[in-house]
Scaffold this active site. Structure first.
Site, PDB file in Angstrom:
ATOM      1  CD  GLU A  83       3.049  -1.300   1.168  1.00 51.37           C
ATOM      2  OE1 GLU A  83       3.250  -0.242   0.542  1.00 51.37           O
ATOM      3  OE2 GLU A  83       3.461  -1.476   2.326  1.00 51.37           O
ATOM      4  CE1 TYR A 114       7.388   1.466  -0.853  1.00 49.05           C
ATOM      5  CE2 TYR A 114       5.121   1.168  -1.592  1.00 49.05           C
ATOM      6  CZ  TYR A 114       6.041   1.275  -0.566  1.00 49.05           C
ATOM      7  OH  TYR A 114       5.625   1.169   0.736  1.00 49.05           O
ATOM      8  CG  ASP A 150       8.183   5.209   1.813  1.00 50.63           C
ATOM      9  OD1 ASP A 150       9.364   5.360   2.219  1.00 50.63           O
ATOM     10  OD2 ASP A 150       7.203   5.245   2.580  1.00 50.63           O
TER      11      ASP A 150
END
Length: 296
Positions: free
Chosen positions: A42, A125, A143
């Site tokens: 990520e 996020y 996203d």
């Protein structure tokens, strides 16, 4: 603007079935990958395409398979290993997050959403992504790809807003399946649909599992009518100058004299500005006698 809102529940099953048949085989999705592998992916995938991330990701996990392995290294080694992924402050933040995981959580990535949010470099996020993808929790993982899928499918517009908004988050929350396990699958499936089919410039609507339910398609696929969306430039920018300076330091096994950095970029004013920025960001450490190195 005319409202072409669709029903979130009507698109869950088709997207999940499509994902089961079409998902890319990515190392951080493997059953035994673990939370640290998901977290590294990520950080690396922010503003960086998968094909560029894969080689760096594999090298990173080989060298630092656990947070404790990275935490024991100097932060400059994280910057060195980041190589050409871009936005190298992510490397420093991931290193700081590894240290915090060791200090606060016994070396294990926490499964608590609030604890994830409290880690360095982990925002809304990333916390939701790790909690969902690594631990199967129910969170809206929003996203750019997800924002685009939901904007088209549920509100009938060609593109979402240029920057994420609270409305985007509310829409994503409203689209979450109620069941925790299904919600976690939906998070990755909707993201994959945006990456592979519902793309920004040339969406493959003929291949989309929800084309018959998509509010944008049903409205006749109206063109984007918002503010202009400018593409990012790189050539000749301060970002490129910073990258050249960092490349010299990454390749060096000892501190580099200023003259070695000066040779990497022709524009002296821009070079000095880039170097000052790298020092201010903690990516470069100035030493005595005009020498520089990655942070120790």
């Amino acid at each position: 603007m005319q409202d072409h809102s669709g029903s979130p529940s009507a698109i869950h099953d088709p997207v999940l079935r499509w994902y089961d048949a079409n998902a890319r085989d990515l190392p951080w999705r493997e059953p035994g990958a673990g939370a640290w592998a998901v977290m590294v992916s990520e950080f690396m995938l922010q503003q960086t395409p998968v094909n560029r991330v894969l080689p760096a990701y594999r090298r990173w996990l080989e060298r630092w398979p656990k947070p404790v392995d990275l935490a024991a290294e100097a932060p400059g080694e994280a910057v060195r290993a980041w190589d050409r992924l871009g936005y190298p402050r992510r490397a420093l933040r991931l290193h700081a997050a590894a240290q915090a995981i060791v200090e606060r959580h016994g070396g294990e990535v926490p499964d608590d959403h609030d604890a994830l949010l409290a880690l360095p470099g982990v925002g809304t996020y990333t916390a939701a992504a790790i909690a969902s993808f690594a631990f199967g929790q129910r969170h809206a993982v929003v996203d750019t790809n997800v924002r685009r899928v939901l904007a088209r499918a549920l509100t009938g517009v060609a593109q979402p807003s240029i920057s994420p908004t609270a409305a985007d988050q509310r829409l994503a929350v409203s689209a979450l399946p109620a069941d925790r396990t299904t919600a976690a699958r939906w998070a990755v499936a909707s993201m994959e649909l945006g990456a592979l089919v519902c793309t920004a410039r040339t969406p493959r609507c003929a291949d989309c599992p929800i084309r018959s339910r998509c509010a944008w398609v049903l409205a006749g696929s109206p063109p984007y009518d918002g503010p202009p969306r400018r593409g990012q430039t790189y050539e000749g920018t301060d970002r490129q100058a910073r990258g050249r300076l960092l490349a010299v330091l990454r390749a060096a096994s000892a501190p580099v004299p200023k003259s070695g950095l000066d040779a990497s970029w022709p524009d002296a004013a821009q070079r000095e500005r880039a170097l000052d920025g790298l020092v201010a960001d903690g990516l470069v450490e100035p030493l005595a006698r005009g020498r520089y190195r990655l942070p120790g």
